[in-house]
Scaffold this active site. Sequence first.
Site, PDB file in Angstrom:
ATOM      1  N   LYS A 266       0.852  -1.188   0.000  1.00  0.00           N
ATOM      2  CA  LYS A 266       0.000   0.000   0.000  1.00  0.00           C
ATOM      3  C   LYS A 266       0.887   1.236   0.000  1.00  0.00           C
ATOM      4  CE  LYS A 266      -3.827   2.222   2.469  1.00  0.00           C
ATOM      5  NZ  LYS A 266      -4.704   2.149   3.670  1.00  0.00           N
TER       6      LYS A 266
ATOM      7  N   ARG B 148     -10.663  10.401   1.434  1.00  0.00           N
ATOM      8  CA  ARG B 148     -10.697  11.089   2.727  1.00  0.00           C
ATOM      9  C   ARG B 148     -12.031  11.783   2.945  1.00  0.00           C
ATOM     10  NH1 ARG B 148      -4.459  13.366   3.468  1.00  0.00           N
ATOM     11  NH2 ARG B 148      -3.463  11.329   3.194  1.00  0.00           N
TER      12      ARG B 148
ATOM     13  N   ARG C 177       0.736  10.074   5.671  1.00  0.00           N
ATOM     14  CA  ARG C 177       1.000   8.744   6.229  1.00  0.00           C
ATOM     15  C   ARG C 177       2.302   8.155   5.679  1.00  0.00           C
ATOM     16  NH1 ARG C 177      -5.030   8.099   5.109  1.00  0.00           N
ATOM     17  NH2 ARG C 177      -5.988   8.515   7.139  1.00  0.00           N
TER      18      ARG C 177
ATOM     19  N   LYS D 137      -2.338  -1.709  -3.596  1.00  0.00           N
ATOM     20  CA  LYS D 137      -3.173  -0.518  -3.571  1.00  0.00           C
ATOM     21  C   LYS D 137      -2.273   0.711  -3.589  1.00  0.00           C
ATOM     22  CE  LYS D 137      -6.804   1.612  -0.695  1.00  0.00           C
ATOM     23  NZ  LYS D 137      -7.583   1.497   0.565  1.00  0.00           N
TER      24      LYS D 137
ATOM     25  N   TYR E 281     -15.219   0.788  -7.417  1.00  0.00           N
ATOM     26  CA  TYR E 281     -16.506   1.408  -7.118  1.00  0.00           C
ATOM     27  C   TYR E 281     -17.515   1.182  -8.243  1.00  0.00           C
ATOM     28  CZ  TYR E 281     -13.731   3.456  -3.440  1.00  0.00           C
ATOM     29  OH  TYR E 281     -12.901   3.620  -2.351  1.00  0.00           O
TER      30      TYR E 281
END
Length: 329
Positions: A203, A213, A224, A255, A320
Amino acid sequence: MTKYGSFPGARPRRLRTTPAMRRMVAETRLHPADLILPAFVREGISSPVEIGAMPGVFQHTRDSLKKAAVEAMEAGVSGIMLFGVPEESKKDALGTPGTDPDGILQVALRDVRAEVGDDLIVMSDLCLDETTDHGHCGVLDDKGRVDNDATLERYAEMAQVQADAGAHVVGPSGMMDGQIGVIRDALDQVGHEDVSILAYAVKYSSAFFGPFREAVGSSLKGDRKTYQQDAANSRESLRELALDLEEGADMVMVKPAGPYLDILAKVADAVEVPVAAYQISGEYSMIEAAAQRGWIDRDAAIMESLTGIKRAGANMILTYWATEVARRL
């Protein structure tokens, strides 16, 4: 022009002459069972809320989430990955809603599992970022840094409550060192040996996470980069992959998907477990935004992007568009 002998002897275009011919010789085929639908459920709303940066994607109520799960199942989608969005007032430094049996994600897991049973694989995001008031994926130490080992204790609790709530699969996405081993032990200790772990083994800290977000109401300030991977690195991903497999991952994830197809291909070549790839929010939003402006053919771009991910080696794709594409297929 003058022909000399059989020149040109090789004519690859013969296999591209008609749609039927191209379909017959296609090397990569998408199937509804390849697809997993990521879905957001938000606490404290009475009707679904469309996400501004992700046209066509909603923060669901409990009831609309159940409907979306049934629609995905009926379309032939294999799974649904749930993300819980608690009320802002319930967030705290430890991400308490993430381990509360009555937290929104656990409630949604029970709802969906009761609705679809074993006919749709119910997956849960196992991470603290949606539930902490600081927005990070873990517990912070007294200097404001993410405390890896303290976070693992929280992940163990999360795994247990998510499995109790009905998750078939947990998806640890926080990129903490040792997270897969700790979660596997935690699940086995409470009799959830059959719950699978889909490890977010690779990731990257990506700019393409931006719309997500908004989707989860993130409270994050900063980034991050101290725990998600650096986009410049490739070998590092194989090291992370090896560690997760040693610790007991049943499946592994790359990802984002589209910007990291080279990494996805390396992972797929390196392992004997199923490989997933997550076509993330920014990938979705770019296509939708360009299509709304008439710059690209939306449906063709969706199918091309997913085919590229499958061609690179993904067995499963989180997208999605899962239900829409499954119906089209």
